[in-house]
Motif scaffolding. Structure first.
Motif, PDB file in Angstrom:
ATOM      1  N   GLY A  86       0.795  -1.217   0.000  1.00 28.66           N
ATOM      2  CA  GLY A  86       0.000   0.000   0.000  1.00 28.66           C
ATOM      3  C   GLY A  86       0.827   1.266   0.000  1.00 28.66           C
ATOM      4  O   GLY A  86       0.288   2.369   0.171  1.00 28.66           O
ATOM      5  N   ASP A  87       2.151   1.143  -0.182  1.00 29.47           N
ATOM      6  CA  ASP A  87       3.034   2.313  -0.244  1.00 29.47           C
ATOM      7  C   ASP A  87       3.087   2.821  -1.684  1.00 29.47           C
ATOM      8  O   ASP A  87       4.065   2.613  -2.402  1.00 29.47           O
ATOM      9  CB  ASP A  87       4.431   1.950   0.259  1.00 29.47           C
ATOM     10  CG  ASP A  87       5.341   3.169   0.380  1.00 29.47           C
ATOM     11  OD1 ASP A  87       4.880   4.288   0.071  1.00 29.47           O
ATOM     12  OD2 ASP A  87       6.501   2.999   0.777  1.00 29.47           O
ATOM     13  N   LEU A  88       2.029   3.496  -2.104  1.00 23.17           N
ATOM     14  CA  LEU A  88       1.913   3.911  -3.498  1.00 23.17           C
ATOM     15  C   LEU A  88       2.900   4.992  -3.916  1.00 23.17           C
ATOM     16  O   LEU A  88       3.322   5.006  -5.074  1.00 23.17           O
ATOM     17  CB  LEU A  88       0.480   4.357  -3.787  1.00 23.17           C
ATOM     18  CG  LEU A  88      -0.585   3.259  -3.702  1.00 23.17           C
ATOM     19  CD1 LEU A  88      -1.957   3.822  -4.041  1.00 23.17           C
ATOM     20  CD2 LEU A  88      -0.242   2.094  -4.615  1.00 23.17           C
ATOM     21  N   PRO A  89       3.281   5.947  -3.076  1.00 21.85           N
ATOM     22  CA  PRO A  89       4.230   6.972  -3.528  1.00 21.85           C
ATOM     23  C   PRO A  89       5.528   6.403  -4.088  1.00 21.85           C
ATOM     24  O   PRO A  89       5.969   6.791  -5.178  1.00 21.85           O
ATOM     25  CB  PRO A  89       4.472   7.800  -2.259  1.00 21.85           C
ATOM     26  CG  PRO A  89       3.203   7.682  -1.502  1.00 21.85           C
ATOM     27  CD  PRO A  89       2.759   6.264  -1.732  1.00 21.85           C
ATOM     28  N   LEU A  90       6.161   5.473  -3.345  1.00 28.01           N
ATOM     29  CA  LEU A  90       7.407   4.883  -3.827  1.00 28.01           C
ATOM     30  C   LEU A  90       7.169   4.054  -5.082  1.00 28.01           C
ATOM     31  O   LEU A  90       7.948   4.104  -6.043  1.00 28.01           O
ATOM     32  CB  LEU A  90       8.046   4.021  -2.742  1.00 28.01           C
ATOM     33  CG  LEU A  90       9.383   3.357  -3.098  1.00 28.01           C
ATOM     34  CD1 LEU A  90      10.401   4.394  -3.538  1.00 28.01           C
ATOM     35  CD2 LEU A  90       9.911   2.539  -1.915  1.00 28.01           C
ATOM     36  N   ALA A  91       6.066   3.292  -5.101  1.00 30.58           N
ATOM     37  CA  ALA A  91       5.749   2.477  -6.274  1.00 30.58           C
ATOM     38  C   ALA A  91       5.509   3.356  -7.500  1.00 30.58           C
ATOM     39  O   ALA A  91       6.011   3.068  -8.593  1.00 30.58           O
ATOM     40  CB  ALA A  91       4.519   1.611  -5.997  1.00 30.58           C
ATOM     41  N   LEU A  92       4.755   4.442  -7.322  1.00 26.75           N
ATOM     42  CA  LEU A  92       4.493   5.352  -8.439  1.00 26.75           C
ATOM     43  C   LEU A  92       5.760   6.058  -8.884  1.00 26.75           C
ATOM     44  O   LEU A  92       5.993   6.246 -10.086  1.00 26.75           O
ATOM     45  CB  LEU A  92       3.440   6.380  -8.036  1.00 26.75           C
ATOM     46  CG  LEU A  92       1.980   5.924  -8.054  1.00 26.75           C
ATOM     47  CD1 LEU A  92       1.077   6.979  -7.434  1.00 26.75           C
ATOM     48  CD2 LEU A  92       1.539   5.635  -9.491  1.00 26.75           C
ATOM     49  N   GLY A  93       6.591   6.457  -7.923  1.00 33.53           N
ATOM     50  CA  GLY A  93       7.845   7.118  -8.280  1.00 33.53           C
ATOM     51  C   GLY A  93       8.737   6.229  -9.124  1.00 33.53           C
ATOM     52  O   GLY A  93       9.289   6.654 -10.144  1.00 33.53           O
ATOM     53  N   LEU A  94       8.867   4.978  -8.703  1.00 34.02           N
ATOM     54  CA  LEU A  94       9.671   4.025  -9.470  1.00 34.02           C
ATOM     55  C   LEU A  94       9.042   3.734 -10.823  1.00 34.02           C
ATOM     56  O   LEU A  94       9.742   3.590 -11.833  1.00 34.02           O
ATOM     57  CB  LEU A  94       9.826   2.724  -8.676  1.00 34.02           C
ATOM     58  CG  LEU A  94      10.699   2.810  -7.422  1.00 34.02           C
ATOM     59  CD1 LEU A  94      10.563   1.565  -6.573  1.00 34.02           C
ATOM     60  CD2 LEU A  94      12.161   3.049  -7.800  1.00 34.02           C
ATOM     61  N   GLY A  95       7.704   3.655 -10.847  1.00 36.20           N
ATOM     62  CA  GLY A  95       7.016   3.421 -12.114  1.00 36.20           C
ATOM     63  C   GLY A  95       7.225   4.557 -13.097  1.00 36.20           C
ATOM     64  O   GLY A  95       7.439   4.323 -14.295  1.00 36.20           O
ATOM     65  N   LEU A  96       7.204   5.781 -12.608  1.00 38.53           N
ATOM     66  CA  LEU A  96       7.432   6.944 -13.478  1.00 38.53           C
ATOM     67  C   LEU A  96       8.857   6.944 -14.030  1.00 38.53           C
ATOM     68  O   LEU A  96       9.079   7.248 -15.209  1.00 38.53           O
ATOM     69  CB  LEU A  96       7.163   8.236 -12.704  1.00 38.53           C
ATOM     70  CG  LEU A  96       5.695   8.519 -12.355  1.00 38.53           C
ATOM     71  CD1 LEU A  96       5.600   9.697 -11.392  1.00 38.53           C
ATOM     72  CD2 LEU A  96       4.892   8.797 -13.625  1.00 38.53           C
ATOM     73  N   ILE A  97       9.810   6.604 -13.180  1.00 40.52           N
ATOM     74  CA  ILE A  97      11.206   6.551 -13.634  1.00 40.52           C
ATOM     75  C   ILE A  97      11.399   5.433 -14.651  1.00 40.52           C
ATOM     76  O   ILE A  97      12.087   5.604 -15.671  1.00 40.52           O
ATOM     77  CB  ILE A  97      12.150   6.354 -12.433  1.00 40.52           C
ATOM     78  CG1 ILE A  97      12.146   7.597 -11.551  1.00 40.52           C
ATOM     79  CG2 ILE A  97      13.573   6.054 -12.914  1.00 40.52           C
ATOM     80  CD1 ILE A  97      12.959   7.460 -10.284  1.00 40.52           C
ATOM     81  N   LEU A  98      10.785   4.280 -14.390  1.00 39.13           N
ATOM     82  CA  LEU A  98      10.883   3.161 -15.327  1.00 39.13           C
ATOM     83  C   LEU A  98      10.286   3.529 -16.677  1.00 39.13           C
ATOM     84  O   LEU A  98      10.861   3.221 -17.730  1.00 39.13           O
ATOM     85  CB  LEU A  98      10.177   1.941 -14.751  1.00 39.13           C
ATOM     86  CG  LEU A  98      10.231   0.644 -15.564  1.00 39.13           C
ATOM     87  CD1 LEU A  98      11.672   0.219 -15.807  1.00 39.13           C
ATOM     88  CD2 LEU A  98       9.465  -0.466 -14.846  1.00 39.13           C
ATOM     89  N   LEU A  99       9.152   4.210 -16.654  1.00 36.60           N
ATOM     90  CA  LEU A  99       8.515   4.654 -17.896  1.00 36.60           C
ATOM     91  C   LEU A  99       9.391   5.668 -18.622  1.00 36.60           C
ATOM     92  O   LEU A  99       9.587   5.573 -19.846  1.00 36.60           O
ATOM     93  CB  LEU A  99       7.146   5.262 -17.582  1.00 36.60           C
ATOM     94  CG  LEU A  99       6.338   5.789 -18.775  1.00 36.60           C
ATOM     95  CD1 LEU A  99       6.043   4.666 -19.756  1.00 36.60           C
ATOM     96  CD2 LEU A  99       5.050   6.447 -18.290  1.00 36.60           C
ATOM     97  N   ALA A 100       9.936   6.640 -17.884  1.00 40.14           N
ATOM     98  CA  ALA A 100      10.793   7.658 -18.490  1.00 40.14           C
ATOM     99  C   ALA A 100      12.054   7.034 -19.075  1.00 40.14           C
ATOM    100  O   ALA A 100      12.522   7.423 -20.159  1.00 40.14           O
ATOM    101  CB  ALA A 100      11.166   8.708 -17.446  1.00 40.14           C
ATOM    102  N   LEU A 101      12.597   6.053 -18.371  1.00 41.08           N
ATOM    103  CA  LEU A 101      13.796   5.375 -18.863  1.00 41.08           C
ATOM    104  C   LEU A 101      13.515   4.631 -20.159  1.00 41.08           C
ATOM    105  O   LEU A 101      14.320   4.672 -21.105  1.00 41.08           O
ATOM    106  CB  LEU A 101      14.301   4.409 -17.793  1.00 41.08           C
ATOM    107  CG  LEU A 101      15.596   3.657 -18.083  1.00 41.08           C
ATOM    108  CD1 LEU A 101      16.743   4.632 -18.247  1.00 41.08           C
ATOM    109  CD2 LEU A 101      15.903   2.678 -16.949  1.00 41.08           C
TER     110      LEU A 101
END
Length: 232
Positions: free
Chosen positions: A199-214
């Motif tokens: 349920g720790d969505l901030p870290l999951a979303l942050g990593l997801g955004l970086i993965l998408l940007a990469l």
């Protein structure tokens, strides 16, 4: 909706503040995936070119098997490696289980068939066009392979990027052999899966955004490089 907005805002805050845990996860993910992709290219590219220029008994079977391995389930690879690298396994003495090295091996096994397939197909077309000239000039097998690599630079780049894309997005195999250990074997994909389940969505979303940007950045660089090669 408000929870989603707060989580998204917190994710951007983590990225903007260069959160140490987030950066460590990203750095490990990139390092492991790049290493696996380079190894896969070094193994797969020569093998793909060799299949294109040589004829031997069983060659067609190898080509079929290589293409079949493109759909190899990652969890099966992870399970097989786990059995090999566990203490009771034949390679257990190396102590590689639950280390980044085991993750690199898993990603390499998954990425290599992609490289072989993506190099073999264009190399076969190039060999059909230039093979007779190579034979007339008396080129050895190694020099013939070097010729194919020079003529098919774009296919090598495509194969490498496809291998990297496969590796960086992998989760099934590396979570089995890596163990998702915080600060040691936790990658972007495994962390996203774990943090989402917690349920720790901030870290999951942050990593997801970086993965998408990469992923977008890698694709953009690929198109630019392919364009430059094409102009030459």
């Amino acid at each position: 909706m408000n929870d989603f907005a707060r989580s998204t805002g917190a994710a951007f805050t983590l990225i903007g503040e260069a959160d140490a845990e987030l950066l460590g996860i990203v750095a490990l993910s990139v390092r492991v995936s790049l290493t696996a992709s380079i190894i896969a290219l070094l193994i797969g590219a020569p093998f793909g070119a060799l299949l294109a220029i040589t004829r031997f008994r069983g060659r067609q079977i190898i080509i079929i098997l290589t293409n079949a391995l493109l759909g190899l389930p990652p969890v099966v690879v992870g399970l097989a490696l786990y059995l090999l690298l566990s203490r009771s396994g034949p390679l257990g003495a190396g102590g590689l289980l639950f280390t980044p090295t085991a993750m690199v091996i898993a990603q390499t096994l998954l990425a290599t068939p992609i490289v072989v397939a993506l190099v073999h197909r264009p190399a076969s077309l190039l060999w059909a066009e230039y093979g007779d000239l190579a034979r007339i000039d008396g080129l050895s097998t190694l020099r013939s392979m070097a010729l194919l690599f020079a003529l098919g630079r774009t296919s090598l780049l495509t194969a490498f990027l496809a291998a990297f894309g496969r590796a960086i997005a992998e989760v099934g195999a590396i979570i089995i052999v890596g163990g998702n250990i915080r600060g040691f074997t936790r990658t972007m994909t495994t962390a996203i899966a774990l943090e989402t389940s917690k349920g720790d969505l901030p870290l999951a979303l942050g990593l997801g955004l970086i993965l998408l940007a990469l992923s977008v950045a890698v694709s953009t660089i690929a198109f630019l490089l392919v364009g430059r090669v094409g102009e030459k």
